[in-house]
Design a protein around this motif. Structure first.
Motif, mmCIF file in Angstrom:
data_model
loop_
_atom_site.group_PDB
_atom_site.id
_atom_site.type_symbol
_atom_site.label_atom_id
_atom_site.label_comp_id
_atom_site.label_asym_id
_atom_site.label_seq_id
_atom_site.Cartn_x
_atom_site.Cartn_y
_atom_site.Cartn_z
ATOM 1 N N ASN A 1 -34.885 -56.415 45.071
ATOM 2 C CA ASN A 1 -36.159 -57.312 45.264
ATOM 3 C C ASN A 1 -35.985 -58.619 46.050
ATOM 4 O O ASN A 1 -35.064 -59.042 46.040
ATOM 5 C CB ASN A 1 -37.068 -57.483 43.597
ATOM 6 C CG ASN A 1 -38.376 -57.583 43.925
ATOM 7 O OD1 ASN A 1 -39.088 -57.594 44.962
ATOM 8 N ND2 ASN A 1 -39.184 -57.391 42.612
ATOM 9 N N PHE A 2 -37.049 -59.407 46.305
ATOM 10 C CA PHE A 2 -37.278 -60.456 47.103
ATOM 11 C C PHE A 2 -38.371 -61.340 46.786
ATOM 12 O O PHE A 2 -39.456 -60.664 45.844
ATOM 13 C CB PHE A 2 -37.139 -60.208 48.375
ATOM 14 C CG PHE A 2 -38.348 -59.769 49.036
ATOM 15 C CD1 PHE A 2 -39.118 -60.402 49.680
ATOM 16 C CD2 PHE A 2 -38.704 -58.340 49.170
ATOM 17 C CE1 PHE A 2 -40.384 -60.214 50.348
ATOM 18 C CE2 PHE A 2 -39.966 -58.024 49.663
ATOM 19 C CZ PHE A 2 -40.758 -58.991 50.271
ATOM 20 N N THR A 3 -38.476 -62.555 47.082
ATOM 21 C CA THR A 3 -39.717 -63.256 46.958
ATOM 22 C C THR A 3 -40.092 -63.983 48.347
ATOM 23 O O THR A 3 -39.126 -64.237 49.129
ATOM 24 C CB THR A 3 -39.613 -64.652 45.965
ATOM 25 O OG1 THR A 3 -40.777 -65.259 46.011
ATOM 26 C CG2 THR A 3 -38.167 -65.373 46.530
ATOM 27 N N ALA A 4 -41.230 -63.911 48.646
ATOM 28 C CA ALA A 4 -41.707 -64.491 49.928
ATOM 29 C C ALA A 4 -41.774 -65.768 49.785
ATOM 30 O O ALA A 4 -42.125 -66.266 50.878
ATOM 31 C CB ALA A 4 -43.455 -63.491 50.158
ATOM 32 N N THR B 1 -29.342 -63.198 51.713
ATOM 33 C CA THR B 1 -30.383 -63.481 52.720
ATOM 34 C C THR B 1 -30.704 -61.959 53.080
ATOM 35 O O THR B 1 -29.691 -61.202 53.424
ATOM 36 C CB THR B 1 -30.133 -64.152 53.773
ATOM 37 O OG1 THR B 1 -29.221 -63.820 54.332
ATOM 38 C CG2 THR B 1 -29.767 -65.605 53.167
ATOM 39 N N SER B 2 -31.952 -61.656 53.498
ATOM 40 C CA SER B 2 -32.376 -60.552 54.241
ATOM 41 C C SER B 2 -33.823 -60.638 54.970
ATOM 42 O O SER B 2 -34.320 -61.813 54.801
ATOM 43 C CB SER B 2 -32.325 -59.399 53.178
ATOM 44 O OG SER B 2 -32.445 -58.024 54.152
ATOM 45 N N PHE B 3 -34.066 -59.780 55.293
ATOM 46 C CA PHE B 3 -35.704 -59.559 55.944
ATOM 47 C C PHE B 3 -36.530 -58.899 55.065
ATOM 48 O O PHE B 3 -36.250 -57.920 54.557
ATOM 49 C CB PHE B 3 -35.822 -59.248 57.240
ATOM 50 C CG PHE B 3 -35.006 -60.025 58.280
ATOM 51 C CD1 PHE B 3 -35.330 -61.498 58.750
ATOM 52 C CD2 PHE B 3 -33.681 -59.835 58.695
ATOM 53 C CE1 PHE B 3 -34.793 -62.049 59.431
ATOM 54 C CE2 PHE B 3 -32.703 -60.524 59.499
ATOM 55 C CZ PHE B 3 -33.379 -61.957 59.925
ATOM 56 N N ASN B 4 -37.944 -59.221 54.836
ATOM 57 C CA ASN B 4 -38.867 -58.617 54.025
ATOM 58 C C ASN B 4 -39.049 -57.183 54.194
ATOM 59 O O ASN B 4 -38.987 -56.341 53.234
ATOM 60 C CB ASN B 4 -39.974 -59.235 54.076
ATOM 61 C CG ASN B 4 -40.832 -59.136 55.383
ATOM 62 O OD1 ASN B 4 -40.384 -59.498 56.427
ATOM 63 N ND2 ASN B 4 -42.010 -58.603 55.363
ATOM 64 N N ASN B 5 -38.974 -56.780 55.409
ATOM 65 C CA ASN B 5 -39.167 -55.143 55.628
ATOM 66 C C ASN B 5 -37.845 -54.551 55.302
ATOM 67 O O ASN B 5 -38.014 -53.105 54.966
ATOM 68 C CB ASN B 5 -39.569 -55.135 57.155
ATOM 69 C CG ASN B 5 -38.289 -55.447 58.064
ATOM 70 O OD1 ASN B 5 -37.838 -56.647 58.199
ATOM 71 N ND2 ASN B 5 -37.750 -54.542 59.101
ATOM 72 N N THR C 1 -48.416 -51.336 57.329
ATOM 73 C CA THR C 1 -48.073 -50.760 56.080
ATOM 74 C C THR C 1 -46.832 -50.384 55.890
ATOM 75 O O THR C 1 -46.367 -50.664 54.767
ATOM 76 C CB THR C 1 -49.147 -49.588 55.866
ATOM 77 O OG1 THR C 1 -50.468 -50.325 56.156
ATOM 78 C CG2 THR C 1 -49.269 -49.084 54.582
ATOM 79 N N VAL C 2 -46.272 -49.673 56.707
ATOM 80 C CA VAL C 2 -44.676 -49.129 56.300
ATOM 81 C C VAL C 2 -43.861 -50.263 56.485
ATOM 82 O O VAL C 2 -42.997 -50.116 55.814
ATOM 83 C CB VAL C 2 -44.531 -48.154 57.561
ATOM 84 C CG1 VAL C 2 -43.197 -47.751 57.243
ATOM 85 C CG2 VAL C 2 -45.300 -46.885 57.374
ATOM 86 N N THR C 3 -43.930 -51.040 57.461
ATOM 87 C CA THR C 3 -42.769 -52.155 57.651
ATOM 88 C C THR C 3 -43.060 -53.387 56.828
ATOM 89 O O THR C 3 -42.079 -53.903 56.550
ATOM 90 C CB THR C 3 -42.996 -52.430 59.031
ATOM 91 O OG1 THR C 3 -44.105 -53.249 59.296
ATOM 92 C CG2 THR C 3 -42.545 -51.342 59.903
ATOM 93 N N ASP D 1 -52.425 -58.912 52.034
ATOM 94 C CA ASP D 1 -52.024 -59.885 51.482
ATOM 95 C C ASP D 1 -50.458 -59.973 51.198
ATOM 96 O O ASP D 1 -49.975 -61.173 50.697
ATOM 97 C CB ASP D 1 -52.388 -59.862 49.841
ATOM 98 C CG ASP D 1 -54.246 -60.253 49.973
ATOM 99 O OD1 ASP D 1 -54.451 -60.782 50.821
ATOM 100 O OD2 ASP D 1 -54.469 -60.056 48.662
ATOM 101 N N THR D 2 -49.725 -58.981 51.648
ATOM 102 C CA THR D 2 -48.542 -58.823 51.383
ATOM 103 C C THR D 2 -47.619 -59.207 52.769
ATOM 104 O O THR D 2 -46.321 -59.318 52.965
ATOM 105 C CB THR D 2 -47.610 -57.645 51.221
ATOM 106 O OG1 THR D 2 -48.094 -56.673 52.052
ATOM 107 C CG2 THR D 2 -48.550 -57.313 49.534
ATOM 108 N N LEU D 3 -48.271 -59.535 53.997
ATOM 109 C CA LEU D 3 -47.878 -59.336 55.250
ATOM 110 C C LEU D 3 -47.530 -60.823 55.348
ATOM 111 O O LEU D 3 -47.760 -61.973 54.784
ATOM 112 C CB LEU D 3 -48.819 -59.235 56.311
ATOM 113 C CG LEU D 3 -49.439 -57.498 56.268
ATOM 114 C CD1 LEU D 3 -50.276 -57.449 57.554
ATOM 115 C CD2 LEU D 3 -48.141 -56.546 56.580
ATOM 116 N N PRO D 4 -46.475 -61.026 56.417
ATOM 117 C CA PRO D 4 -45.725 -62.386 56.417
ATOM 118 C C PRO D 4 -47.123 -63.394 57.010
ATOM 119 O O PRO D 4 -46.771 -64.728 56.683
ATOM 120 C CB PRO D 4 -44.777 -62.327 57.677
ATOM 121 C CG PRO D 4 -44.360 -60.674 57.580
ATOM 122 C CD PRO D 4 -45.801 -59.961 57.163
ATOM 123 N N THR D 5 -48.055 -62.957 57.637
ATOM 124 C CA THR D 5 -49.126 -64.008 58.031
ATOM 125 C C THR D 5 -50.257 -63.907 57.129
ATOM 126 O O THR D 5 -50.993 -64.608 57.635
ATOM 127 C CB THR D 5 -49.653 -63.477 59.388
ATOM 128 O OG1 THR D 5 -50.003 -62.260 59.469
ATOM 129 C CG2 THR D 5 -48.490 -63.670 60.516
#
Length: 363
Positions: free
Chosen positions: A261-264, A244-248, A305-307, A326-330
């Motif tokens: 890599n990860f999946t949202a 487990t991790s966080f997207n940023n 953009t960076v995070t 489109d890639t942001l958590p919200t």
């Protein structure tokens, strides 16, 4: 949720974002504006979680703020509610702006540890309604995700849901999960792995979640990490292949060349607050920093953009290209594919759930 007495349906927020990125403002401002001290408020000490995130926060927010305002910032990596509480109770407050989780925010408010935010200094023009609260700002949103080592698990063979993530038959490898329940969503992940749908996760069946963690893949194959940089180290060293991790955090590691890599999808959406401890020496400077963070469009867009996190700064969203938004958590495209963490449930159940989790680990 803006405080413990209000519940905000953020799934509706996500769906509405396709037309309007954030809902209207909630909760009126509070408190009269205190006079600046000539001696104080030339500096501000901020505490967060360290690692690549602190570097990103410095680059996109703190350095531009200092350049614009002349207020010097110091960023530490040892944030904790326990330390905040100790400083307030001792009367020796060393921190000015402190990052804490949403459940911790509720606890800090209930225990009288925080200064009310001064919305005469902080313009609420750029704040989405869910973010503004009397004693803090829920300043960012992030995703709790499943991540993998691409050297061991190619993307095409990576887990697509939490059931696959925990399936020892599918992946004969060790896994690492985050054991700090104030911002970890490992119990939610366990229930999702056991077939519980999004709309039935809360109230959490903690016993059921622990059974999943204990039997599948089994405790001897499950490691625990307590700091956000640990899974990056564990994955890149080959100690584990799944974590487990966080997207940023995964994005930052990828930008540094790590084969991760990860999946949202099937992630858990949550957020952190910035708060000011009661008795902070430079609270006006802290409020000015929060005003900059919440309203400066260029800095906010750079942060997003960076995070790959969503800052509570509405103006910043208009600056983002679609491929970033489109890639942001919200992002609205994720609205039906992620679980929104129930901050109200966690604020009411954090302490007893932490105790139960620790006793279970010890057994």
């Amino acid at each position: 949720m803006t405080d413990s007495s209000l519940h905000f349906d953020r799934r509706k927020l996500l769906k509405a974002a396709a037309l309007t990125p954030f809902a209207g403002l909630a909760l009126s401002g509070c408190g009269a504006k205190p006079a600046d001290s000539a001696a104080a408020n030339k500096t501000v000490t901020v505490t967060s979680y360290g690692g690549s995130y602190n570097d990103q926060l410095t680059q996109t927010i703190l350095d531009p703020f200092s350049k614009q305002s002349g207020i010097q910032t110091t960023l530490l990596a040892n944030t904790s509610l326990a330390a905040l509480k100790a400083q307030v109770q001792s009367g020796d407050v060393q921190w000015d702006l402190v990052e804490i989780t949403a459940p911790e925010y509720e606890t800090a408010v209930a225990e009288g540890l925080l200064e009310p935010f001064d919305y005469d200094i902080i313009s609420d023009k750029g704040l989405p309604g869910y973010a503004k609260a009397e004693y803090g700002i829920k300043y960012l949103s992030f995703l709790f995700v499943m991540a993998w080592d691409q050297k061991a698990i190619p993307d095409a063979q990576a887990p697509k849901d939490w059931a696959q993530f925990f399936d020892q038959g599918k992946y004969d490898t060790k896994r690492s999960v985050y054991n700090q329940l104030s911002d970890s969503s490992v119990l939610e992940a366990a229930l999702l792995a056991d077939g519980v749908p999004f709309d039935r996760i809360y109230p959490l069946d903690v016993d059921r979640a622990l059974r999943v963690l204990g039997h599948h893949p089994g405790k001897d194959r499950l490691l625990y990490h307590a700091a956000n940089q640990e899974p990056i180290q564990q994955l890149t060293s080959g100690e584990v292949s799944l974590s487990t991790s966080f997207n940023n955090r995964i994005n930052a590691a990828r930008n540094d060349g790590a084969k991760l890599n990860f999946t949202a999808e099937n992630a858990v959406l949550a957020g952190d607050y910035f708060v000011v401890p009661k008795g902070a020496k430079n609270k006006e400077a802290a409020f000015k920093l929060m005003n900059f963070m919440s309203n400066d469009a260029e800095a906010g867009a750079a942060f997003d953009t960076v995070t790959n996190l969503t800052l509570a700064n509405t103006a910043a969203l208009s600056k983002l290209p679609k491929e970033v938004a489109d890639t942001l958590p919200t992002s609205p495209r994720l609205a039906d594919k992620i679980l929104v963490r129930d901050d109200k449930w966690w604020s009411e159940n954090l302490k007893k759930t932490e105790q139960q989790f620790k006793l279970w680990q010890a057994s």
